[in-house]
Every structure is written in structure tokens, then in C-alpha cells.
Enzyme design. Structure first.
Site, PDB file in Angstrom:
ATOM      1  N   HIS A   1      -1.342  -4.827  -3.365  1.00  0.00           N
ATOM      2  CA  HIS A   1      -2.657  -4.382  -2.891  1.00  0.00           C
ATOM      3  C   HIS A   1      -3.723  -5.124  -3.720  1.00  0.00           C
ATOM      4  CE1 HIS A   1      -0.862  -1.122  -0.623  1.00  0.00           C
ATOM      5  NE2 HIS A   1      -0.203  -0.725  -1.700  1.00  0.00           N
TER       6      HIS A   1
ATOM      7  N   CYS B   1       2.989  -3.582   1.617  1.00  0.00           N
ATOM      8  CA  CYS B   1       3.600  -2.316   1.203  1.00  0.00           C
ATOM      9  C   CYS B   1       4.096  -1.446   2.366  1.00  0.00           C
ATOM     10  CB  CYS B   1       2.591  -1.552   0.342  1.00  0.00           C
ATOM     11  SG  CYS B   1       3.375  -0.415  -0.795  1.00  0.00           S
TER      12      CYS B   1
HETATM   13  N1  GLN Z   1       4.576   5.261   1.375  1.00  0.00           N
HETATM   14  C1  GLN Z   1       5.158   4.006   0.919  1.00  0.00           C
HETATM   15  C2  GLN Z   1       5.731   4.149  -0.520  1.00  0.00           C
HETATM   16  O1  GLN Z   1       5.417   5.078  -1.209  1.00  0.00           O
HETATM   17  C3  GLN Z   1       4.145   2.889   0.952  1.00  0.00           C
HETATM   18  C4  GLN Z   1       3.019   3.055  -0.052  1.00  0.00           C
HETATM   19  C5  GLN Z   1       1.935   2.010   0.115  1.00  0.00           C
HETATM   20  O2  GLN Z   1       1.702   1.482   1.197  1.00  0.00           O
HETATM   21  N2  GLN Z   1       1.202   1.693  -0.989  1.00  0.00           N
HETATM   22  O3  GLN Z   1       6.462   3.261  -0.933  1.00  0.00           O
END
Ligand code: GLN
Length: 260
Positions: free
Chosen positions: A210, A101
Site C-alpha cells: 500500500h 493486497c
Molecule cells: N483482508 C486481507 C488480509 O487481511 C487483505 C487486507 C488488505 O487489503 N490490506 O490479508
């Protein structure tokens, strides 16, 4: 393979204090345990602001987790100024990596944050990511995606899949020649539009999963360990089998729930 060699497998972990907002430190724990259970010496090196090239060069695999836009904005200049050359070299030579992510968003050409701040990335993955503002719903939920070969589990034969959990506002768009990591069966994936999830560059995997991701995907964990040891020792490696019944039970129960 059991760990008869005294050289430890070194896991590099990008900005552990800032980029593990969504529990992705679990991926470090999974890899560490799957090595230890096989008697393979393993240690983790935090890759932080003070970490310099020689220490990063000593890593056999590099992991990166997720983060909110704010933390991504904090790390990006150090990542670009002090880590870009060595990471590009390592990944181009085949060092494996798993980036979840928020970290792969910074390994592409850029990530445009919710506040329309353009974070120039490392350009390792030929992709761009963009957050379309806080009014656009986030991509949140379970993810089931197909990684494309036939995988047989307790007679339950289905295309090998990955199970994850997504929570991102940013959407990622792959360049023309980029291989996606997987094809979405359930969930959003890179952008909720083109059915792609993640990306692959050499032995590096970018994913929006995740979970922590590796806890329900032992096949990917062992692929990462095998690849990293084969590059470290320059020869084929066959890992001793582990009892993954619990991991596959978790994978299968989510698979059944999502595939309906
Ligand atoms: N800040 C990034 C987004 O909102 C990554 C979020 C994350 O790592 N879950 O896409």
C-alpha cells in the site's frame, strides 16, 4: 509521448467503494495525474456490481485495492460470476493491471479468511492466500523489495527497488512456476517466510504494497502507462519525462531508512 490522440486511456477500478480501505485509490490518482501532466486524455471507470462486460472490455488498465475480509466476501461472488471471463481474457491478452493486497488475494485460486471462510478466487494468478486467524500477528510495516535490474538515481546506484507499506493478515503462497514481483529486503512480503513479494502474470502485478504504492514508485507507474498505451495503439510508446524529484526523494529517504 504526449496525448495528441482524442481517445482517452481508460482506467478500470475494481469496486472503488469497497476495495480502497488502505488508500489505494491513490494509485488511480497517480496514474491519472501522470497521464494528464503529459497531455494524455485519461478517464476512470468504476468496475462495480452493475458494470457489464463491454465496459470492462473498454479498459486499458485495471487497478484493484485492498479490503478487509468482510468486503472481500461481499465482492467475490460478483467478481467470480460476472467478471471472471472478461478479466481472464483481458489479462491473458496482456492488458496491464495493478492489484494490491486484498484484490490479488481474490485473483488467485482462493483466499481463506480469518474466519476460515474459503473465498474461491478467479485463478488468474497461480497462488493461494490464507489468513491464519486473528491470534496470528498481522504483517504491518514498511516494505523495501528488489525488482531485480540495476537502477541509477542521482548517482545512487542500487538494484531498482520498490517501497511500500504493508497491512495484511493473509499470507500468499505462489505456485511453482509463478514469478514473484520482487524479493523482500525489509518487511514481510507474501508471507514473511519465503522472501517473495507479490506476483506477476503477463502484464499484471500483484503486490502487498500500500502507500499508495505508485506515489513512491514512479518507475512502476510509468511502466503501467507505457504498457497500456502500447497495447492500446499497437506500437512502441515513449512517455515524456516528468520531474519526479519529489517522488524519488520520498523513495530514497525510505530506502536509506530501511536498508540499514
Ligand atoms: N483482508 C486481507 C488480509 O487481511 C487483505 C487486507 C488488505 O487489503 N490490506 O490479508
Amino acid at each position: 509521448m504526449t496525448g495528441k490522440r482524442n481517445q482517452a486511456m481508460v482506467i478500470g477500478w475494481l469496486y472503488p467503494e469497497l476495495m480502497s480501505t488502505y488508500g489505494d485509490r491513490g494509485n488511480v490518482i497517480v496514474l491519472t495525474n501522470r497521464c494528464r501532466w503529459r497531455g494524455i486524455p485519461v478517464r476512470t471507470v468504476p468496475i462495480d456490481f452493475a458494470t457489464r462486460e463491454p465496459e470492462i472490455r473498454g479498459c486499458d488498465i485495471i487497478l484493484g485495492g485492498g479490503a478487509q475480509d468482510r468486503q472481500q466476501g461481499i465482492v467475490i461472488s460478483d467478481l467470480r460470476k460476472n467478471k471472471k471471463t472478461v478479466l481472464t481474457e483481458l489479462f491473458t491478452q496482456g492488458t496491464p493491471g495493478l492489484f494490491v493486497c486484498g484484490s490479488p488475494q481474490l485473483l488467485g485460486h482462493y483466499y481463506m479468511t480469518a474466519d476460515a471462510e474459503k473465498l474461491e478466487g478467479l485463478g488468474i494468478f497461480d497462488m493461494v492466500s490464507r489468513h491464519f486467524g486473528r491470534r496470528r500477528p498481522r504483517c504491518i510495516g514498511n516494505l523495501l523489495a528488489d525488482i531485480g535490474n540495476v537502477y541509477r538515481l542521482d548517482g545512487l546506484s542500487y538494484a531498482p527497488t520498490i517501497i511500500g507499506f504493508e497491512n495484511h493478515g493473509g499470507r500468499t503462497y505462489l505456485g511453482p512456476g509463478v514469478t514473484p514481483f520482487a524479493k523482500v529486503i525489509r518487511g514481510f512480503g507474501n508471507n514473511g517466510e519465503d522472501g517473495t513479494e507479490g506476483a506477476v502474470y503477463r502484464n499484471c502485478i500483484a503486490t502487498y504494497s500500500h502507500g499508495p504504492f505508485l506515489s513512491k514508485n514512479p518507475h512502476i507507474a510509468d511502466w503501467l502507462i507505457t504498457t497500456s498505451l502500447e497495447i492500446k495503439y499497437g506500437k512502441p510508446v515513449k512517455l515524456d519525462a516528468l520531474d519526479d524529484s519529489l517522488e524519488w526523494q520520498a523513495h530514497r529517504s525510505m530506502f536509506k531508512r530501511l536498508v540499514k
